[in-house]
Write an enzyme that holds these catalytic residues in place. Structure first.
Site, PDB file in Angstrom:
ATOM      1  CE  LYS A 260      -3.965  -2.209   2.292  1.00 49.53           C
ATOM      2  NZ  LYS A 260      -4.935  -2.111   3.423  1.00 49.53           N
TER       3      LYS A 260
ATOM      4  CE1 TYR B 197      -9.397  -3.421   0.512  1.00 51.15           C
ATOM      5  CE2 TYR B 197      -8.406  -1.478  -0.477  1.00 51.15           C
ATOM      6  CZ  TYR B 197      -8.292  -2.633   0.283  1.00 51.15           C
ATOM      7  OH  TYR B 197      -7.083  -3.000   0.823  1.00 51.15           O
TER       8      TYR B 197
ATOM      9  CG  ASN C 234      -3.677  -2.192   6.973  1.00 52.37           C
ATOM     10  OD1 ASN C 234      -3.568  -1.925   5.783  1.00 52.37           O
ATOM     11  ND2 ASN C 234      -4.698  -2.870   7.468  1.00 52.37           N
TER      12      ASN C 234
ATOM     13  CG  HIS D  97      -5.467  -6.337  -0.253  1.00 48.85           C
ATOM     14  ND1 HIS D  97      -6.676  -6.363   0.385  1.00 48.85           N
ATOM     15  CD2 HIS D  97      -5.524  -7.276  -1.235  1.00 48.85           C
ATOM     16  CE1 HIS D  97      -7.453  -7.279  -0.212  1.00 48.85           C
ATOM     17  NE2 HIS D  97      -6.778  -7.842  -1.200  1.00 48.85           N
TER      18      HIS D  97
ATOM     19  CD  GLU E 282      -8.966  -9.393  -3.486  1.00 47.45           C
ATOM     20  OE1 GLU E 282      -9.827  -9.062  -2.649  1.00 47.45           O
ATOM     21  OE2 GLU E 282      -7.793  -9.702  -3.163  1.00 47.45           O
TER      22      GLU E 282
HETATM   23  P1  DAT Z   1      -7.743  -6.812   5.805  1.00 44.83           P
HETATM   24  O1  DAT Z   1      -6.996  -5.776   4.986  1.00 44.83           O
HETATM   25  O2  DAT Z   1      -6.926  -7.321   6.952  1.00 44.83           O
HETATM   26  O3  DAT Z   1      -8.326  -7.916   4.955  1.00 44.83           O
HETATM   27  P2  DAT Z   1     -10.455  -5.742   5.982  1.00 44.83           P
HETATM   28  O4  DAT Z   1     -10.752  -6.502   4.735  1.00 44.83           O
HETATM   29  O5  DAT Z   1     -11.384  -5.910   7.139  1.00 44.83           O
HETATM   30  O6  DAT Z   1      -8.972  -6.047   6.504  1.00 44.83           O
HETATM   31  O7  DAT Z   1     -10.418  -4.178   5.654  1.00 44.83           O
HETATM   32  C1  DAT Z   1      -9.844  -3.712   4.457  1.00 44.83           C
HETATM   33  C2  DAT Z   1      -9.019  -2.475   4.766  1.00 44.83           C
HETATM   34  O8  DAT Z   1      -9.894  -1.440   5.229  1.00 44.83           O
HETATM   35  C3  DAT Z   1      -7.996  -2.646   5.894  1.00 44.83           C
HETATM   36  O9  DAT Z   1      -6.795  -3.222   5.460  1.00 44.83           O
HETATM   37  C4  DAT Z   1      -7.806  -1.226   6.330  1.00 44.83           C
HETATM   38  C5  DAT Z   1      -9.213  -0.645   6.206  1.00 44.83           C
HETATM   39  N1  DAT Z   1      -9.918  -0.748   7.485  1.00 44.83           N
HETATM   40  C6  DAT Z   1     -10.469  -1.855   8.039  1.00 44.83           C
HETATM   41  N2  DAT Z   1     -11.029  -1.595   9.239  1.00 44.83           N
HETATM   42  C7  DAT Z   1     -10.826  -0.261   9.448  1.00 44.83           C
HETATM   43  C8  DAT Z   1     -11.149   0.639  10.505  1.00 44.83           C
HETATM   44  N3  DAT Z   1     -11.803   0.230  11.598  1.00 44.83           N
HETATM   45  N4  DAT Z   1     -10.763   1.934  10.361  1.00 44.83           N
HETATM   46  C9  DAT Z   1     -10.116   2.366   9.245  1.00 44.83           C
HETATM   47  N5  DAT Z   1      -9.769   1.575   8.219  1.00 44.83           N
HETATM   48  C10 DAT Z   1     -10.117   0.282   8.325  1.00 44.83           C
HETATM   49 MG    MG Z   2      -9.844  -7.937   3.550  1.00 45.08          MG
END
Ligand code: DAT
Ligand code: MG
Length: 140
Positions: free
Chosen positions: A11, A51, A114, A117, A128
Site C-alpha cells: 500500500k 474494495y 496498514n 492487502h 482480485e
Molecule cells: P484486511 O486488509 O486485513 O483484509 P479488511 O478486509 O477488514 O482487513 O479491511 C480492508 C481495509 O480497510 C484494511 O486493510 C484497512 C481498512 N480498514 C479496516 N477496518 C478499518 C477501521 N476500523 N478503520 C479504518 N480503516 C479500516
Molecule cells: Mg480484507
C-alpha cells in the site's frame, strides 16, 4: 495443501517509505513466490471498485482516498496454501493486534494505513488477480 495464488498489494504508506524490498523478503522467506508484480497508481474510483465489498463501511471513503494517495505494488504470490500463508505473514488488520515479526507489526502505521492487502479466500483471490493482471503476466 494445494499450490494456490493470492493477490497482494503493497500500500501507499509502505511504498512511500521504500519498504517494498523488506516486505517482499518476508514473503519470499515464508516460501511464497512472487509470480507477477507491478507498481501502479490507482484512481480513487479504481480503488473503490477493488474494495466494493466494504462500500457500506464508515471508513470506505477514507480507504479509497488512501489507496489512491501514492503508488502501490500489486503482486501475485504463489505457494502451498498461499492465501492463508500470506495472511499469516501480513498479521492482523490492526497493527496493535498483529503478532510479532509480521509485516503489519513491523511496518504498519495504523489500522487504515496498514502497509499490505492480501486476499481473504481462494475465490476472492481469483477475482482480485483478474482485476489487475492478465494471464500472460503471470510467470510461475
Ligand atoms: P484486511 O486488509 O486485513 O483484509 P479488511 O478486509 O477488514 O482487513 O479491511 C480492508 C481495509 O480497510 C484494511 O486493510 C484497512 C481498512 N480498514 C479496516 N477496518 C478499518 C477501521 N476500523 N478503520 C479504518 N480503516 C479500516
Ligand atoms: Mg480484507
Amino acid at each position: 495443501m494445494a499450490v494456490e495464488r493470492t493477490l497482494s498489494i503493497i500500500k501507499p504508506d509502505a511504498t512511500k517509505r521504500n519498504l517494498t524490498g523488506k516486505i517482499n523478503a518476508k514473503f519470499e522467506d515464508a516460501g511464497l513466490r512472487i509470480v507477477a508484480q507491478k507498481r501502479i497508481q490507482l484512481t480513487p474510483e479504481q480503488a473503490g471498485v477493488f474494495y466494493a465489498v466494504h462500500k457500506e463501511r464508515p471508513f470506505y471513503g477514507e480507504l479509497c482516498e488512501f489507496m489512491a494517495s501514492g503508488p502501490v505494488v500489486v503482486q501475485v504470490l504463489e505457494g502451498e496454501g498461499a492465501v492463508a500463508k500470506n495472511r499469516e505473514v501480513m498479521g492482523a488488520t490492526n497493527p496493535a493486534d498483529a503478532a510479532a515479526g509480521t509485516i503489519r507489526a513491523e511496518f504498519a502505521e495504523s489500522v487504515g494505513e496498514n502497509s499490505v492487502h492480501g486476499s481473504d479466500a481462494a475465490e476472492t483471490a481469483a477475482v482480485e488477480i483478474a482485476y489487475f493482471f492478465s494471464g500472460l503476466e503471470l510467470v510461475g
